[in-house]
Design a protein around this motif. Sequence first.
Motif, PDB file in Angstrom:
ATOM      1  N   ILE A  34       0.860  -1.188   0.000  1.00  0.00           N
ATOM      2  CA  ILE A  34       0.000   0.000   0.000  1.00  0.00           C
ATOM      3  C   ILE A  34       0.894   1.235   0.000  1.00  0.00           C
ATOM      4  O   ILE A  34       1.870   1.303   0.745  1.00  0.00           O
ATOM      5  CB  ILE A  34      -0.905   0.019   1.250  1.00  0.00           C
ATOM      6  CG1 ILE A  34      -1.870  -1.165   1.237  1.00  0.00           C
ATOM      7  CG2 ILE A  34      -1.685   1.324   1.341  1.00  0.00           C
ATOM      8  CD1 ILE A  34      -2.704  -1.283   2.506  1.00  0.00           C
ATOM      9  N   HIS A  35       0.546   2.198  -0.828  1.00  0.00           N
ATOM     10  CA  HIS A  35       1.296   3.454  -0.888  1.00  0.00           C
ATOM     11  C   HIS A  35       0.387   4.590  -0.435  1.00  0.00           C
ATOM     12  O   HIS A  35      -0.582   4.926  -1.109  1.00  0.00           O
ATOM     13  CB  HIS A  35       1.800   3.714  -2.308  1.00  0.00           C
ATOM     14  CG  HIS A  35       2.693   2.622  -2.839  1.00  0.00           C
ATOM     15  ND1 HIS A  35       4.053   2.623  -2.653  1.00  0.00           N
ATOM     16  CD2 HIS A  35       2.399   1.471  -3.520  1.00  0.00           C
ATOM     17  CE1 HIS A  35       4.571   1.542  -3.210  1.00  0.00           C
ATOM     18  NE2 HIS A  35       3.582   0.828  -3.742  1.00  0.00           N
ATOM     19  N   VAL A  36       0.688   5.155   0.733  1.00  0.00           N
ATOM     20  CA  VAL A  36      -0.115   6.246   1.276  1.00  0.00           C
ATOM     21  C   VAL A  36       0.422   7.565   0.743  1.00  0.00           C
ATOM     22  O   VAL A  36       1.633   7.812   0.770  1.00  0.00           O
ATOM     23  CB  VAL A  36      -0.078   6.235   2.822  1.00  0.00           C
ATOM     24  CG1 VAL A  36      -0.980   7.329   3.386  1.00  0.00           C
ATOM     25  CG2 VAL A  36      -0.493   4.870   3.357  1.00  0.00           C
ATOM     26  N   GLU A  60       0.379  -4.864   2.610  1.00  0.00           N
ATOM     27  CA  GLU A  60      -1.074  -4.721   2.657  1.00  0.00           C
ATOM     28  C   GLU A  60      -1.732  -5.763   3.553  1.00  0.00           C
ATOM     29  O   GLU A  60      -2.645  -5.440   4.329  1.00  0.00           O
ATOM     30  CB  GLU A  60      -1.656  -4.824   1.245  1.00  0.00           C
ATOM     31  CG  GLU A  60      -3.153  -4.623   1.189  1.00  0.00           C
ATOM     32  CD  GLU A  60      -3.680  -4.529  -0.224  1.00  0.00           C
ATOM     33  OE1 GLU A  60      -4.901  -4.352  -0.380  1.00  0.00           O
ATOM     34  OE2 GLU A  60      -2.880  -4.629  -1.177  1.00  0.00           O
ATOM     35  N   ASP A  68      -6.113  -2.159   5.507  1.00  0.00           N
ATOM     36  CA  ASP A  68      -6.993  -1.454   4.574  1.00  0.00           C
ATOM     37  C   ASP A  68      -7.273  -0.014   4.967  1.00  0.00           C
ATOM     38  O   ASP A  68      -7.586   0.819   4.107  1.00  0.00           O
ATOM     39  CB  ASP A  68      -8.323  -2.202   4.438  1.00  0.00           C
ATOM     40  CG  ASP A  68      -8.191  -3.478   3.622  1.00  0.00           C
ATOM     41  OD1 ASP A  68      -7.063  -3.980   3.515  1.00  0.00           O
ATOM     42  OD2 ASP A  68      -9.202  -3.966   3.099  1.00  0.00           O
ATOM     43  N   LYS A  71      -5.810   2.925   3.149  1.00  0.00           N
ATOM     44  CA  LYS A  71      -6.264   3.301   1.810  1.00  0.00           C
ATOM     45  C   LYS A  71      -7.183   4.524   1.836  1.00  0.00           C
ATOM     46  O   LYS A  71      -7.522   5.060   0.781  1.00  0.00           O
ATOM     47  CB  LYS A  71      -6.994   2.127   1.161  1.00  0.00           C
ATOM     48  CG  LYS A  71      -6.107   0.905   0.938  1.00  0.00           C
ATOM     49  CD  LYS A  71      -6.907  -0.265   0.385  1.00  0.00           C
ATOM     50  CE  LYS A  71      -6.042  -1.488   0.186  1.00  0.00           C
ATOM     51  NZ  LYS A  71      -6.813  -2.652  -0.324  1.00  0.00           N
TER      52      LYS A  71
END
Length: 209
Positions: A34-36, A60, A68, A71
């Motif tokens: 995941i890339h915030v 993730e 999650d 996201k």
Amino acid sequence: MLVKQIFNNYLNPSNRNSMTPEGLIQVWNNDELIHVSNSTLYKLPFSELTKEFLNKGFIEVFCDLAFDYLKGEIQLVSDMWDLDHEEYKDVYAIGFNGSGDPICIDVLDDEKLIYLNHDNDFEEVYINKNIERFSEMVVRVSHFDKTKTKVLENSLWTHDFTDENFDKLKNDLKLIDPLAFEIESSFWRYHIENELWFREDERKKARLI
């Protein structure tokens, strides 16, 4: 060759350097990270290292831990669950486990990673000292998982492993984050105990055939 060197570094914790965001993205499938965005992170009181992990790529899903909440807008767990507990006023929810317990970063306690057991008055369960240690332990456990085999050729699950590999894994994890095994209520203690339970359960089934 560089990726192999980085990966091997995390399989030998006694000789390791700390996990870095760059190291993680070189040994993990980018599609599973995941890339915030920086626009989300700049409003949060996280350290620069934590923000870098979340921005460059954070795992993730691992085991029953799903991140999650990263996201969307990252919220205080007290707001998300309408909690009055004073100790949770600086605790941010970033995911949940298989029971729906929120996984959190505790800003006031050096950004330790925990989850809160909502069935037990939100009792704190320790995961890791920080995101860096968590990432390193996940890489190590993922390597161990790849060495597991089936008890029988027609077994549904690959729950078998040697005592030698298991002891090496446990010792390595203790080197990475000793508190994960010193604290009684700890995610990694549960995880290690489950590994042994599943192996013995599969072996019992094999003996009955």
